[in-house]
Design an enzyme around this catalytic site. Structure first.
Site, short mmCIF file in Angstrom:
data_model
loop_
_atom_site.label_atom_id
_atom_site.label_comp_id
_atom_site.label_asym_id
_atom_site.label_seq_id
_atom_site.Cartn_x
_atom_site.Cartn_y
_atom_site.Cartn_z
N THR A 1 11.52 -6.99 15.87
CA THR A 1 12.96 -7.07 16.12
C THR A 1 13.46 -8.50 16.19
O THR A 1 14.66 -8.73 16.12
CB THR A 1 13.33 -6.35 17.43
OG1 THR A 1 12.66 -6.99 18.51
CG2 THR A 1 12.97 -4.88 17.38
N LYS A 2 12.52 -9.46 16.34
CA LYS A 2 12.88 -10.87 16.46
C LYS A 2 11.90 -11.69 15.63
O LYS A 2 10.80 -11.23 15.29
CB LYS A 2 12.81 -11.32 17.92
CG LYS A 2 13.86 -10.64 18.76
CD LYS A 2 13.88 -11.18 20.16
CE LYS A 2 15.11 -10.61 20.83
NZ LYS A 2 15.11 -10.13 22.06
N ASN B 1 0.84 -1.20 0.00
CA ASN B 1 0.00 0.00 0.00
C ASN B 1 0.88 1.25 0.00
O ASN B 1 2.11 1.17 0.00
CB ASN B 1 -0.94 -0.03 1.21
CG ASN B 1 -2.26 0.66 0.94
OD1 ASN B 1 -2.32 1.67 0.27
ND2 ASN B 1 -3.33 0.10 1.49
N HIS C 1 23.74 -0.37 11.15
CA HIS C 1 25.05 0.26 11.31
C HIS C 1 25.67 -0.19 12.63
O HIS C 1 24.95 -0.51 13.57
CB HIS C 1 24.92 1.78 11.30
CG HIS C 1 24.29 2.30 10.05
ND1 HIS C 1 25.01 2.52 8.91
CD2 HIS C 1 23.01 2.63 9.76
CE1 HIS C 1 24.20 2.96 7.96
NE2 HIS C 1 22.98 3.03 8.45
#
Length: 188
Positions: A167-168, A87, A117
């Site tokens: 994040t996991k 979308n 980073h």
């Protein structure tokens, strides 16, 4: 000795502003710009641009549909199954492969980022970067403003609630919400 592109594709630290990678990002950004300026009702023209962006061979058919605006880094690292839909306002930073199964839906403003980073400020300031692959299974729906971080796998049939930060890895057949996203309910 590996090139910066080879380092990027294998998950090693690399320099993103090396000329070959800059040129490849400029190619993708030019196609995204054209896609974002193409009339939404020009289905044939938009499909041609989606093919170019995803570096699909002419013989490969896709029903992938991407609404504008859309942005990505390279395009050629994005692999989509049938029934893919992104979308408005989605961004995919594809320094590493981003693989979608069949029937995946991205709501508005989803961000999928393989790039990261170093935490060390000196290394980060030197331009060091890394990219970790992201895999998204079949029949996944990412709600509005979901962010998917580097190296994550999302299982089949997962729904990720709006505003969540993945994040996991997330297990198949679950509804997941939060920052970080966690399963809150099973899907039958």
């Amino acid at each position: 000795m590996k090139t910066e592109k080879e380092k990027m594709l294998t998950g090693d630290i690399y320099q993103a502003f090396e000329p070959e990678l800059v040129a490849e990002r400029e190619r993708a950004k030019a196609i995204c710009f054209t896609l974002n300026q193409t009339c939404p009702t020009d289905r044939e023209g938009r499909q041609t641009l989606i093919h170019q962006l995803l570096a699909l061979e002419e013989t490969v058919e896709t029903d992938a549909w991407i609404e504008s605006p859309f942005n990505c880094d390279y395009g050629y690292n994005i692999k989509v199954g049938k029934g893919f839909y992104a979308n408005h306002g989605c961004t995919i930073l594809d320094g590493a492969p981003v693989t979608f199964g069949d029937d995946c839906l991205l709501a508005p403003s989803v961000v999928i980022a393989t790039a990261g980073h170093p935490l060390n400020p000196t290394e980060r300031a030197s331009g060091d970067e890394f990219a970790k692959a992201i895999t998204i299974g079949n029949c996944v729906w990412l709600g509005a403003n979901v962010t998917v971080c580097p190296g994550v796998t999302i299982g089949d049939n997962v729904v990720v609630g709006a505003g969540s930060v993945v994040t996991k890895d997330l297990p198949a057949n679950t509804v997941c919400v939060g920052a970080p996203a966690k399963p809150v309910r099973a899907i039958d």
